[in-house]
Design a protein around this motif. Structure first.
Motif, PDB file in Angstrom:
ATOM      1  N   HIS A 201       0.843  -1.212   0.000  1.00 19.46           N
ATOM      2  CA  HIS A 201       0.000   0.000   0.000  1.00 19.46           C
ATOM      3  C   HIS A 201       0.866   1.245   0.000  1.00 19.46           C
ATOM      4  CE1 HIS A 201      -3.233   2.810   0.666  1.00 19.46           C
ATOM      5  NE2 HIS A 201      -2.579   3.316   1.693  1.00 19.46           N
TER       6      HIS A 201
ATOM      7  N   HIS B 225      -4.966  -0.731   6.617  1.00 23.18           N
ATOM      8  CA  HIS B 225      -4.919  -0.154   7.978  1.00 23.18           C
ATOM      9  C   HIS B 225      -5.630  -1.031   9.004  1.00 23.18           C
ATOM     10  CE1 HIS B 225      -2.757   3.242   6.606  1.00 23.18           C
ATOM     11  NE2 HIS B 225      -3.758   3.764   5.923  1.00 23.18           N
TER      12      HIS B 225
ATOM     13  N   ASP C  67       2.479   2.979   3.110  1.00 25.99           N
ATOM     14  CA  ASP C  67       1.609   4.132   2.905  1.00 25.99           C
ATOM     15  C   ASP C  67       2.420   5.196   2.160  1.00 25.99           C
ATOM     16  OD1 ASP C  67      -0.772   5.504   2.899  1.00 25.99           O
ATOM     17  OD2 ASP C  67      -1.055   5.484   5.069  1.00 25.99           O
TER      18      ASP C  67
ATOM     19  N   HIS D 285       1.154   5.525  -1.956  1.00 26.02           N
ATOM     20  CA  HIS D 285       0.708   6.567  -2.877  1.00 26.02           C
ATOM     21  C   HIS D 285       2.010   7.152  -3.402  1.00 26.02           C
ATOM     22  CE1 HIS D 285      -3.110   6.156  -0.673  1.00 26.02           C
ATOM     23  NE2 HIS D 285      -2.380   6.239   0.424  1.00 26.02           N
TER      24      HIS D 285
ATOM     25  N   HIS E 289      -8.717   1.924   1.813  1.00 23.47           N
ATOM     26  CA  HIS E 289      -8.426   2.229   3.224  1.00 23.47           C
ATOM     27  C   HIS E 289      -9.680   1.875   4.037  1.00 23.47           C
ATOM     28  CE1 HIS E 289      -5.977   5.470   1.132  1.00 23.47           C
ATOM     29  NE2 HIS E 289      -5.072   5.017   1.966  1.00 23.47           N
TER      30      HIS E 289
HETATM   31 ZN   LIG Z   1      -2.940   5.283   2.239  1.00 26.55          ZN
END
Ligand SMILES: [Zn+2]
Length: 441
Positions: free
Chosen positions: A73, A259, A310, A75, A222
């Protein structure tokens, strides 16, 4: 027999098959044989020398060879926002800092340059596959292909407009077109990526489920990141978000829930029963004080738990070695049990469990014969990882990413003795300087 590459290594940690004893399976003085981008053999070095002649032969006398890390995961492009707003609550951080900056600066160039930085950082840290969620996913895919890294490029869906799409319908349409366009690239997969329960309403989520079923795509989202998210949903709808997603039919073996810091025992059972995957992002959860995912409980319930960094704005690095260590340490603290999340479990979370979550475990996640040659080498001869009793322990608890020396994806070498082979660092640094000026103005 002449083959593309033979790598002789002091240690090889294939990750699969899973060891039946508590001691991890580690081969000593073995060789990995690569041909046509795939692993075709793993055998003792002396036999390999008689049997195979590599067009390229590597002798890694103080290194461990292992499957590349799967960052489940991230970005990627948010590397451009690294360190621009720290030490804030999640909603303050998102609503007053990150979203306004994205609103102002989001563009193809932003995603291209930020993704290049992320890819460079990930390759240098031993990551060979990343699961992304961001605007302009076509640019993320293009840069991943350009630099030779494997990527699971999320088809983002969110209710609010952006420069990329004006509403959820447009996000889905553009996502479907992109999926068609990219489906023949072996390094790229395209899961749906609805942002979160609080940013995507029921109608687009139902559509996502229908298309995901039809096209057999995973859904990456998420979920239950903070207590606030769960409390607010309960206040507004009378329901916890996970229950709502379950009623919409989303929980399944192709659902990737990121998460999951807020989980009741019943919810753990529900996730286990539906076969959904969890991606644990311990450093982001710690930095944003989001909560603690009960990882040991989830693993004990049979849930597949993978690891992600993340985005770099909430971590602030894309370092899977660091993430493994944090996951192992935090998992023990949360479970109140020092034997929870042993080193090998953390390593599995960062490799094969990530591959399973992304639906790519037939292709990557372990050094198994027939799989793609997504391989990394870590030099364990440095003082920081000496004396060496167990390579897996040193890798998880002591090694730093500067010890990753070489990286291959599908047999192609992307890092050679710490040098990136597909990325021009001088050019990249120049662009980053320009972004720093623009974004801090
Ligand atoms: Zn994220």
């Amino acid at each position: 027999m002449i083959v593309d590459t033979v790598i002789h290594a002091r240690w090889i940690i294939p990750v699969e098959p899973e060891s039946v004893t508590t001691a991890p399976s580690v081969y000593e003085y073995h060789a990995l044989v690569i041909d046509g981008g795939r692993i075709i053999d793993l055998l003792p070095s002396d036999i390999a020398r008689q049997k195979y002649q590599g067009t390229t032969t590597e002798n890694l006398e103080s290194h461990a060879l292992l499957p590349g890390f799967v960052n489940s995961h991230t970005h990627a492009a948010m590397t451009l926002l690294r360190g621009i707003a720290d030490d804030l609550h999640l909603m303050d951080w998102l609503q007053n800092h990150i979203w306004p900056l994205e609103q102002k600066w989001m563009s193809e160039a932003f995603v291209r340059d930020g993704t290049d930085l992320a890819i460079a950082e990930m390759i240098l840290g031993g990551t060979t596959c990343f699961n992304d969620m961001y605007f302009f996913p076509e640019i993320t895919a293009q840069q991943a292909l350009h630099h030779g890294i494997r990527a699971s490029v999320g088809l983002i869906v969110i209710d609010f407009p952006s420069v990329w799409a004006e509403n959820s319908e447009a996000y889905i349409e553009k996502g479907l077109a992109l999926h068609d366009q990219l489906s023949h690239h072996p390094l790229i997969s395209t899961p749906f990526a609805p942002h979160a329960p609080y940013t995507v309403s029921d109608e687009p989520l139902s559509k996502v489920r229908t298309f995901a079923d039809e096209l057999e795509l995973p859904v990456h989202m998420h979920v239950h990141e903070t207590l606030h998210e769960v409390e607010q949903a309960k206040h507004e709808t009378g329901q916890r978000p996970l229950q709502r997603l379950h009623e919409l039919g989303l929980l399944s073996p192709s659902f990737i829930a990121v998460h999951m810091t807020q989980l009741t025992d019943d919810e753990i059972e529900l996730v286990a029963e539906t076969g959904a995957h969890i991606v644990h992002c311990p450093e982001s959860n710690l930095k944003l004080a989001s909560g603690f995912s009960p990882v040991a409980k989830c693993l004990a319930a049979g849930i597949n738990v993978a690891l992600g960094t993340d985005g770099a704005a909430s971590n602030n690095d894309l370092d899977m070695l660091g993430e493994m260590r944090t996951a192992a340490l935090l998992g023990k603290a949360v479970a109140g049990d020092a034997s929870a999340i042993p080193a090998m479990t953390a390593l599995r979370m960062a490799t094969i469990n990530g591959a399973k979550a992304l639906g790519l475990d037939q292709e990557i996640g372990s050094l198994s014969i027939g799989k793609s040659a997504d391989v990394i080498a870590i030099d364990l001869s440095q003082l920081e990882t000496q004396p060496l009793y167990c390579p897996v322990s040193q890798i998880v608890y002591a090694a730093s990413r500067q010890q990753v020396t070489d990286v291959w994806v599908a047999g192609k070498r992307l890092l050679k003795q710490r040098n990136l082979t597909t990325i021009d660092m001088t050019d990249l640094k120049q662009k980053l300087g320009e972004w720093r000026q623009r974004l801090s103005a």
